[in-house]
Design a protein around this motif. Sequence first.
Motif, short mmCIF file in Angstrom:
data_model
loop_
_atom_site.label_atom_id
_atom_site.label_comp_id
_atom_site.label_asym_id
_atom_site.label_seq_id
_atom_site.Cartn_x
_atom_site.Cartn_y
_atom_site.Cartn_z
N PRO A 98 1.10 -1.41 -0.34
CA PRO A 98 -0.31 -0.25 0.47
C PRO A 98 0.37 1.44 -0.05
O PRO A 98 0.60 2.40 -0.26
CB PRO A 98 -1.46 -0.10 0.89
N THR A 101 2.07 1.89 -3.63
CA THR A 101 1.17 2.32 -4.15
C THR A 101 0.52 3.63 -3.93
O THR A 101 -0.19 4.26 -4.81
CB THR A 101 -0.28 1.62 -3.91
N LEU A 102 -0.02 4.30 -2.81
CA LEU A 102 0.08 5.44 -2.60
C LEU A 102 0.98 6.32 -3.02
O LEU A 102 0.76 7.32 -3.17
CB LEU A 102 0.49 5.59 -0.80
N THR A 106 0.45 8.82 -6.43
CA THR A 106 0.66 10.64 -6.21
C THR A 106 1.27 11.07 -7.69
O THR A 106 1.24 11.99 -8.61
CB THR A 106 1.83 10.73 -5.23
N GLU A 111 -2.53 12.42 -7.50
CA GLU A 111 -3.42 12.75 -6.82
C GLU A 111 -2.45 13.38 -5.57
O GLU A 111 -1.34 13.13 -5.19
CB GLU A 111 -3.58 11.14 -6.25
N ILE A 113 -1.55 14.09 -1.53
CA ILE A 113 -0.66 13.42 -0.80
C ILE A 113 -0.86 14.28 0.51
O ILE A 113 -0.24 15.14 0.30
CB ILE A 113 0.52 12.65 -1.25
N GLN A 117 0.75 11.03 5.46
CA GLN A 117 0.66 9.76 4.74
C GLN A 117 2.73 9.99 4.46
O GLN A 117 2.71 8.49 4.40
CB GLN A 117 -0.09 9.96 3.25
N SER A 157 3.14 -2.52 -7.18
CA SER A 157 1.92 -1.81 -7.12
C SER A 157 2.00 -0.33 -8.64
O SER A 157 0.55 -0.08 -8.90
CB SER A 157 2.68 -0.43 -6.29
N ALA A 238 -8.56 1.44 -5.06
CA ALA A 238 -8.58 1.48 -3.73
C ALA A 238 -9.07 1.16 -2.33
O ALA A 238 -7.96 0.90 -1.24
CB ALA A 238 -8.50 3.83 -3.26
N THR A 242 -7.25 -1.66 0.29
CA THR A 242 -7.35 -1.90 2.01
C THR A 242 -7.28 -3.57 2.59
O THR A 242 -6.81 -4.54 3.24
CB THR A 242 -8.20 -1.47 2.72
N ALA A 281 -0.89 5.61 7.45
CA ALA A 281 -0.84 6.29 5.44
C ALA A 281 -1.71 6.30 5.12
O ALA A 281 -2.33 7.42 4.25
CB ALA A 281 0.37 5.82 4.39
N GLU A 282 -2.63 5.36 5.73
CA GLU A 282 -4.69 5.36 4.74
C GLU A 282 -5.98 5.70 6.12
O GLU A 282 -6.75 5.73 5.99
CB GLU A 282 -4.89 3.69 4.47
#
Length: 296
Positions: A98, A101-102, A106, A111, A113, A117, A157, A238, A242, A281-282
Motif C-alpha cells: 500500500p 501504491t500510495l 502521487t 493524486e 498525498i 501519509q 503497485s 483503493a 486495504t 498512511a491510510e
Amino acid sequence: MLIGSVFLWGLTVVPLKWTLETIQPFTLMFLRLLLASLFLLPFAWIRRRRSPERLAPIPWMRIAMLSFTGVAGYFWLNTYGISLTSGVNASIISATLPLFTLLLATFYLKEQIMLTQWMGLTLGIGGVLLITIQPQATGQHSLWGDFLVLASQLIWSVYVVQLKRPRGEEKISSEMFTALSFFLGSLMLLPFAAWEMWQHGLPTVSRKSLLSFLFLVCCCTMLAYLLWNKALETIAAAKAGTYLNAIPLFNVLTAILLLNERMSWRTVLGGIFVLAGVVWAERRKHPRSQVSMKMD
C-alpha cells in the motif's frame, strides 16, 4: 471475493517454500503460470463466444503491459526473492505494497498525498530497513532476497496503478483477462525457465512438492486472481487495496506454524513499524485537519 482472494494469497509462502525444495524458481514460475492459463483459457473462451463480449477486440498490447508488471515481473522478483530469504521476512516486507501504491499514485495519477501519509511512508521504509539490515545474517536470511521481495511489491503497485486507468481490458471478462495475463506472463518467463533447466536439468518431484505446486496453481494463482479481478469490477481499487494488508499476517502466521521459522526482535519491531506506517498512511482525517502536498 476480496476476502477469499486475500486469504488464498495469505497462504502462498508455505507451499511456495515447499515446492522450491525440488523445483528451481524460474521453472516453478513458468509452470505455475502456464498451467493456470491452460486451465482457464477454455472456460474463458467458451464464455466469450456465448456473450456480447465476443464483439469486443482483445487489447493485446495493454494486457501484455499488465502481464509484464503484475504477472511476469511480480512472480519473477517475488518467487526468486522468497527462495533466498525467510518466509517471515518476505511476508512482512510484502506489507509495504500500500505504501508503494500510495507513492506511485502521487506521481503517476497526480493524486494528493497528505502529510500524515508521508509520515506513514517514512515509518514503513524505516521498518523495512530494520528487517533487512541484520547485523548477523542467518541461513534463512538474505539481504538480496529481501530486496527482491521489496522490488516485487514496487512492480505490483505499478500494476495496480495501471489498472486505475483502464484502456480496453475492462471490455473483456475477468476470466479472459486473467487467463491471457497468465499465458503472456508465462511466455515472458520461458527463456529464464529454459536456461534454468539447461543448467540444472529437469526438476525432481516429490509428493510434498507436487501437492504444494497444485495448490499454488489452482488456489493461490488461478482462483485467487479470478476472485480479485472479478471483485474489482464492482469495488474501487483503493478500497480493495486495504484488504491486501491482511496477506502478510496470514503468511507470517503460517510460516511460523508450518515452516518452524522464528522472528528476531528486529523483525518484530520492523514489522510493527511497517504495519503502523501502512495504517497511518491510510488514515482519513477530517478535511479541516488535513495537510496535503500535491506533486506537480
